[in-house]
Design a protein around this motif. Sequence first.
Motif, PDB file in Angstrom:
ATOM      1  N   GLU A  29       0.821  -1.204   0.000  1.00  0.00           N
ATOM      2  CA  GLU A  29       0.000   0.000   0.000  1.00  0.00           C
ATOM      3  C   GLU A  29       0.854   1.252   0.000  1.00  0.00           C
ATOM      4  OE1 GLU A  29      -2.145  -1.371   3.268  1.00  0.00           O
ATOM      5  OE2 GLU A  29      -3.115  -2.765   1.887  1.00  0.00           O
ATOM      6  N   ALA A  30       0.296   2.284  -0.611  1.00  0.00           N
ATOM      7  CA  ALA A  30       0.991   3.569  -0.619  1.00  0.00           C
ATOM      8  C   ALA A  30      -0.037   4.672  -0.669  1.00  0.00           C
ATOM      9  CB  ALA A  30       1.916   3.662  -1.828  1.00  0.00           C
ATOM     10  N   ILE A  31       0.405   5.835  -0.205  1.00  0.00           N
ATOM     11  CA  ILE A  31      -0.522   6.977  -0.232  1.00  0.00           C
ATOM     12  C   ILE A  31      -0.574   7.549  -1.640  1.00  0.00           C
ATOM     13  CG2 ILE A  31      -0.789   9.360   0.549  1.00  0.00           C
ATOM     14  CD1 ILE A  31      -0.371   8.527   3.278  1.00  0.00           C
ATOM     15  N   LEU A  32      -1.800   7.879  -2.063  1.00  0.00           N
ATOM     16  CA  LEU A  32      -1.999   8.423  -3.404  1.00  0.00           C
ATOM     17  C   LEU A  32      -2.365   9.892  -3.288  1.00  0.00           C
ATOM     18  CD1 LEU A  32      -4.296   5.663  -4.944  1.00  0.00           C
ATOM     19  CD2 LEU A  32      -1.801   5.804  -5.064  1.00  0.00           C
ATOM     20  N   ASP A  33      -1.969  10.602  -4.304  1.00  0.00           N
ATOM     21  CA  ASP A  33      -2.360  12.009  -4.386  1.00  0.00           C
ATOM     22  C   ASP A  33      -3.245  12.135  -5.608  1.00  0.00           C
ATOM     23  OD1 ASP A  33      -2.644  14.688  -4.524  1.00  0.00           O
ATOM     24  OD2 ASP A  33      -0.514  15.147  -4.880  1.00  0.00           O
ATOM     25  N   LEU A  34      -4.568  12.241  -5.344  1.00  0.00           N
ATOM     26  CA  LEU A  34      -5.489  12.266  -6.469  1.00  0.00           C
ATOM     27  C   LEU A  34      -5.783  13.712  -6.838  1.00  0.00           C
ATOM     28  CD1 LEU A  34      -8.032   9.577  -5.237  1.00  0.00           C
ATOM     29  CD2 LEU A  34      -5.941   9.257  -6.559  1.00  0.00           C
ATOM     30  N   PRO A  35      -5.806  13.986  -8.154  1.00  0.00           N
ATOM     31  CA  PRO A  35      -6.121  15.356  -8.558  1.00  0.00           C
ATOM     32  C   PRO A  35      -7.500  15.747  -8.035  1.00  0.00           C
ATOM     33  CG  PRO A  35      -6.220  13.846 -10.435  1.00  0.00           C
ATOM     34  CD  PRO A  35      -5.652  13.078  -9.289  1.00  0.00           C
ATOM     35  N   ALA A  62      -5.656  12.602   1.404  1.00  0.00           N
ATOM     36  CA  ALA A  62      -4.756  11.559   0.944  1.00  0.00           C
ATOM     37  C   ALA A  62      -5.575  10.287   0.785  1.00  0.00           C
ATOM     38  CB  ALA A  62      -3.655  11.349   1.954  1.00  0.00           C
ATOM     39  N   SER A  63      -5.387   9.577  -0.319  1.00  0.00           N
ATOM     40  CA  SER A  63      -6.070   8.306  -0.502  1.00  0.00           C
ATOM     41  C   SER A  63      -5.038   7.199  -0.409  1.00  0.00           C
ATOM     42  CB  SER A  63      -6.749   8.253  -1.867  1.00  0.00           C
ATOM     43  OG  SER A  63      -7.678   9.300  -1.954  1.00  0.00           O
ATOM     44  N   VAL A  64      -5.531   5.977  -0.303  1.00  0.00           N
ATOM     45  CA  VAL A  64      -4.614   4.847  -0.190  1.00  0.00           C
ATOM     46  C   VAL A  64      -4.804   3.943  -1.394  1.00  0.00           C
ATOM     47  CG1 VAL A  64      -3.964   2.828   1.169  1.00  0.00           C
ATOM     48  CG2 VAL A  64      -4.652   4.936   2.314  1.00  0.00           C
ATOM     49  N   GLY A  65      -3.681   3.552  -1.963  1.00  0.00           N
ATOM     50  CA  GLY A  65      -3.746   2.621  -3.085  1.00  0.00           C
ATOM     51  C   GLY A  65      -3.072   1.322  -2.702  1.00  0.00           C
ATOM     52  N   ASN A 114     -14.825   3.812  -1.813  1.00  0.00           N
ATOM     53  CA  ASN A 114     -14.149   3.737  -3.107  1.00  0.00           C
ATOM     54  C   ASN A 114     -13.486   5.041  -3.509  1.00  0.00           C
ATOM     55  OD1 ASN A 114     -14.717   1.002  -3.663  1.00  0.00           O
ATOM     56  ND2 ASN A 114     -16.836   1.566  -4.118  1.00  0.00           N
ATOM     57  N   GLU A 115     -13.834   6.123  -2.821  1.00  0.00           N
ATOM     58  CA  GLU A 115     -13.179   7.396  -3.160  1.00  0.00           C
ATOM     59  C   GLU A 115     -11.739   7.388  -2.667  1.00  0.00           C
ATOM     60  OE1 GLU A 115     -15.428  10.575  -1.502  1.00  0.00           O
ATOM     61  OE2 GLU A 115     -17.053  10.377  -2.975  1.00  0.00           O
ATOM     62  N   THR A 116     -11.517   6.829  -1.497  1.00  0.00           N
ATOM     63  CA  THR A 116     -10.192   6.983  -0.890  1.00  0.00           C
ATOM     64  C   THR A 116      -9.404   5.686  -0.803  1.00  0.00           C
ATOM     65  OG1 THR A 116     -11.102   6.685   1.310  1.00  0.00           O
ATOM     66  CG2 THR A 116     -10.976   8.942   0.506  1.00  0.00           C
ATOM     67  N   PHE A 117      -9.951   4.613  -1.354  1.00  0.00           N
ATOM     68  CA  PHE A 117      -9.161   3.384  -1.396  1.00  0.00           C
ATOM     69  C   PHE A 117      -9.339   2.710  -2.756  1.00  0.00           C
ATOM     70  CE2 PHE A 117      -8.650  -1.243  -0.723  1.00  0.00           C
ATOM     71  CZ  PHE A 117      -7.316  -1.239  -0.342  1.00  0.00           C
ATOM     72  N   GLY A 118      -8.203   2.433  -3.398  1.00  0.00           N
ATOM     73  CA  GLY A 118      -8.279   1.810  -4.715  1.00  0.00           C
ATOM     74  C   GLY A 118      -7.270   0.689  -4.866  1.00  0.00           C
ATOM     75  N   ILE A 119      -7.584  -0.208  -5.814  1.00  0.00           N
ATOM     76  CA  ILE A 119      -6.647  -1.276  -6.166  1.00  0.00           C
ATOM     77  C   ILE A 119      -5.971  -0.853  -7.468  1.00  0.00           C
ATOM     78  CG2 ILE A 119      -6.406  -3.754  -6.624  1.00  0.00           C
ATOM     79  CD1 ILE A 119      -7.711  -3.137  -3.925  1.00  0.00           C
ATOM     80  N   LEU A 120      -4.646  -0.941  -7.468  1.00  0.00           N
ATOM     81  CA  LEU A 120      -3.907  -0.543  -8.684  1.00  0.00           C
ATOM     82  C   LEU A 120      -3.035  -1.707  -9.139  1.00  0.00           C
ATOM     83  CD1 LEU A 120      -4.064   2.084  -6.584  1.00  0.00           C
ATOM     84  CD2 LEU A 120      -3.036   3.200  -8.564  1.00  0.00           C
ATOM     85  N   TRP A 121      -3.356  -2.242 -10.309  1.00  0.00           N
ATOM     86  CA  TRP A 121      -2.541  -3.325 -10.851  1.00  0.00           C
ATOM     87  C   TRP A 121      -1.431  -2.707 -11.703  1.00  0.00           C
ATOM     88  CZ3 TRP A 121      -7.876  -3.926 -10.504  1.00  0.00           C
ATOM     89  CH2 TRP A 121      -8.318  -5.028  -9.751  1.00  0.00           C
ATOM     90  N   MET A 122      -0.238  -3.214 -11.488  1.00  0.00           N
ATOM     91  CA  MET A 122       0.917  -2.603 -12.145  1.00  0.00           C
ATOM     92  C   MET A 122       1.846  -3.745 -12.557  1.00  0.00           C
ATOM     93  SD  MET A 122       2.968   0.430 -10.262  1.00  0.00           S
ATOM     94  CE  MET A 122       3.968   1.583 -11.155  1.00  0.00           C
ATOM     95  N   PRO A 123       2.543  -3.612 -13.671  1.00  0.00           N
ATOM     96  CA  PRO A 123       3.437  -4.695 -14.098  1.00  0.00           C
ATOM     97  C   PRO A 123       4.455  -5.017 -13.012  1.00  0.00           C
ATOM     98  CG  PRO A 123       3.186  -3.082 -15.832  1.00  0.00           C
ATOM     99  CD  PRO A 123       2.521  -2.509 -14.626  1.00  0.00           C
ATOM    100  N   GLN A 124       4.773  -6.299 -12.917  1.00  0.00           N
ATOM    101  CA  GLN A 124       5.630  -6.796 -11.834  1.00  0.00           C
ATOM    102  C   GLN A 124       6.952  -6.033 -11.681  1.00  0.00           C
ATOM    103  OE1 GLN A 124       6.069 -11.088 -11.771  1.00  0.00           O
ATOM    104  NE2 GLN A 124       8.156 -10.845 -11.048  1.00  0.00           N
ATOM    105  N   PRO A 125       7.700  -5.791 -12.775  1.00  0.00           N
ATOM    106  CA  PRO A 125       9.002  -5.116 -12.585  1.00  0.00           C
ATOM    107  C   PRO A 125       8.835  -3.749 -11.949  1.00  0.00           C
ATOM    108  CG  PRO A 125       8.800  -6.010 -14.808  1.00  0.00           C
ATOM    109  CD  PRO A 125       7.463  -6.154 -14.178  1.00  0.00           C
ATOM    110  N   ALA A 126       7.776  -3.039 -12.349  1.00  0.00           N
ATOM    111  CA  ALA A 126       7.573  -1.695 -11.817  1.00  0.00           C
ATOM    112  C   ALA A 126       7.263  -1.757 -10.328  1.00  0.00           C
ATOM    113  CB  ALA A 126       6.427  -1.010 -12.569  1.00  0.00           C
ATOM    114  N   VAL A 127       6.393  -2.710  -9.918  1.00  0.00           N
ATOM    115  CA  VAL A 127       6.029  -2.813  -8.500  1.00  0.00           C
ATOM    116  C   VAL A 127       7.234  -3.265  -7.690  1.00  0.00           C
ATOM    117  CG1 VAL A 127       4.485  -3.908  -6.834  1.00  0.00           C
ATOM    118  CG2 VAL A 127       3.651  -3.355  -9.117  1.00  0.00           C
TER     119      VAL A 127
END
Lengths: 247, 787
Positions: free
Chosen positions: B90-96, B101-104, B189-202
């Motif tokens: 998990e990491a804190i997100l900065d949504l426009p 602060a939201s959590v991803g 759902n406004e402040t918590f999201g699931i973000l799928w990202m390619p393995q090398p990047a994560v």
Amino acid sequence: MAMNRSAMKASHAAETVFRTDGVTKVYDTGEVQVHALAGVDLQLYAGELAVLLGPSGSGKSTLLNILGGLDHASSGKVWFRELELSSLNDRALTRYRRDHVGFVFQFYNLVPSLSAKENVALVTDIARDPMRPEEALELVGLAHRLDHFPAELSGGEQQRVAIARAIAKRPEILLCDEPTGALDSKTGIQVLEAINEINLRFGTTTAVITHNAAIRKMAHRVIRFQDGRISDVAINETRVPPSDIEW
Amino acid sequence: MRALDKKLLRDFARLWVQALSIALVLGSGVAILLISFGMYGALENTREAYYERNRFADVFAGVKRAPRSLERDIVAIDGVWAVELRTVAEAILDLPFRPEASVGRFVSIPAGDGARLNVPLLRSGQFPDPQSSNEVLVNEPFALANGFETGDTIRANLNGRRRELTITGTALSPEYIYTIGPGQLLPDNETFGILWMPQPAVEAAFDTVGAFNDVSLKLTRNAKPEEIIERLDDLLEPYGGLGAYERSEQLSHSFIEAELEQLRTMGYILPPIFFAIAAFLVNMVVGRIVALERSQIGLLKATGYSNMEVSLHYLYLAVLIAIVGVFLGWGFGAWAARGLAQIYAQFFTFPYLLYRIPVTAYATSGLLGIAAAAGGAILNAMKAAKLPPAIAMAPPAPPNFRRSALDGVLTTLRLSQPTMMVFRGIVRWPVRAFLTCLGLALAVAVLVASSFFGDSMDEIVDLAFYQSNRQHAVLAFSENAPETALEDVENLPGVLYAEGQLGLPARLVNGHLEKRIGIDARRPDADLSRALDDRGKVIVAPEEGIMLTERLASQLDVLPGDSVEVHFLTGLRETHDLTVTGTVVQFFGLGAYIDATFAARLLRQSPRISSANVLIDARAIDALHARAKETPSLSGLIMFSKMRNAFRDIISENILVTTTVYVVTAVLITAGVTYNGARIQLSERARELASLRILGFTNAEVSYILMGETMLLVLLAQPFGWALGAFLAWAMVTAFSSDLYSIPLVLNRDTFGFASVVALAAAIVSVLAVRRRIDTMNLVSVMKTRE
């Protein structure tokens, strides 16, 4: 209207419709035993109109119920032609009533939610060779009241609907329990005329129960009841048409 | 149409008010059956299909950091069909446009062929380029709640670096049907999201190159999960394994499971009540009709109708009533199920839904409804069949009133004759009086069992948000920090006060019973987040020993004074026998609490914290969020104040809906029972009441006799209803409680009072509706009617 006495006798010899042999009926209320019938031997003949006369509690209704297959005798035997009614189970009695017997009751017993025609149809729906309901109602002079409900009919009319209902199946026997009991004499006579007409026209063996002695005048035979027994059987030498009866 | 059938239809039409009142009760049962089992079946089938198609895993495990080379050993475990190794963090997100602060939650998409298990289902756009380091796929509800579209960018603090991430599409996953953020009580759902990202990047972002921190397994058909979990735990142990668990403990799955369980419970408890009442009413009405139609029954038999035909005639009347009820139930049930499906859609995200109730649910509920009504009529239909034709022609004997012991009592009470008639009526038909009472009591019970929820929720809110968790927010750290980190927290803008807390993953074992749990270690003087005992008193973990929540203690079968084995899944991973010193009342989740100093001693380290509970100056809240977005050592900022309001909104909305439904239900039952009861009284006593009127009794006096018996039974039913309602409430609370949440049984005097007021009002209105008939009773015609 009067019939020759020897002719009656001949027809008796020819065909006995009902025969009872020492029939008794005991109602057991737990505390007392009431002997409604205390040994009745009786024969009814084809085509005759018999009046069963007696005070209330004399046993005539009980006998009618047993003849009509509504009730069982406590002892003794009852035959309808060759059929021993006293040996039949409920199912067979139902069959017997469905095929052979027409009933007319003191209080008409019409189904209030059905029209005159539909009350008759109640029987024609299940009979083997019925006439049309309209035809039956026409026979009792009610062709113009087919779609009326019981509440819209006078007492005499209601009883004539009940007669139409009883005869619509072309029964061999017509059993009438105090058919004029709830009616004034004028309408009572109309009802008796209807019964007489059916007896004449179809030769339906008819038993009429009454405590009204005046009605005996229309019968071929008068059977008097007293305390569960037949006290007297008389053949009417001269029958009087219902229209000439008064009470 | 046969004349007998016409009679049937006309009788039915004449009885329509009574028939409708019964049909409504029956229909309620049918509707609930349809909703509960229909929705149950639909949810379960949809879920199964979704799990199957997107290969939802069977076993899950978290680990601190394990080498990918371990995959060979995991695959080699007997019964493992497929393995997926991921990095999840998990990491804190900065949504426009969003100051908070939201959590991803970042989930790696395995390199190569992509996900093998827990496969995300693409809803729009496309998967990120496997080579890219700044592309993400987000879960659809998160995108919808924030108005994101493909190509939009969000910022995140990844491993101390602010990164700009581009959204390439949206997806759903069987792993996140119910998506709830860490530390949250409700999905947001406004402040918590699931973000799928390619393995090398994560891997690069969270420093897990060549490693993983999350395992999912798909098992072969006959595999034994317990053995596999044990083997997996052994393999992960050296790398900081957090304990493997089955699907039943997976968060999203267990929330759906709890919901399914509620539907099933509702389906088992309520419809039988409605069907029983409907059967009783049918029994009463058909019984009365058979009594009234003795001469017609006699006539039917005299003219040659068989016993079977006669009894079927009366059975069909019940079936007709049932058919109306079934159609009403189907109509309402289908409508309500659609409404429920919309509510579910708020909480559960399925790619395809759902509210198609299977034909079998219609068929079953319909058949059961008809069977209930026919069952109610069968005895009286048989009674009609058994009436000997000759007896049917004679009027019924007057009911057998005899002197009883009660008469002595009634006489000494010097009651008026009308009151005596009321009492004798009850004594004469005790079974009927009892069943009437029972029916009315059930209506009261339904009200008690539903309206207590409001009080329970108040208690939950009070305990959870005002007694136990009094902090405005929780700041979660990426890594455990020394206690001195609290000073940094207090220096954040807007933070007025901070207290630290350490979450310790552990396995608690007592004999063969065991439970994976997070233990909270706190300072004894902690004032923001506190544990309470069953009397609402604050209790503090002692210098040595452990406190458990009530449900956890009962699951481990331990009482205060017993000891429990605590296998720490962190640090040196040692096992200690700790004494249970007390039980804690807590309505959300399971929990265990120890003293922070004691924890440090057990773990042989200086005191550390993993999160901070804080009080915030509301005016500076935006500044706090802005800072949180830039602070890499924070992985989440959970706003309790916001959660509190959201919880209260959802609860009050739900309570309004359920209370309305149950009040309507109880009114239907009460009206059904009292209206039919009074109608039958009127029918039985018409001659009697008309005689009294002729003798000079007033309308009011006669009405008293008519209404007296019914209203007396209504009053007698109240205490039974309260007791039954309390039992029903207890049964529901027990059935609805799970490891995720439990509901306290709070029964106030108000609850009972409300139930009785509603029931009495419904009863009075129904009886008055019948009473009107007395005013219009034609005395002469009633006296003439021959029974």
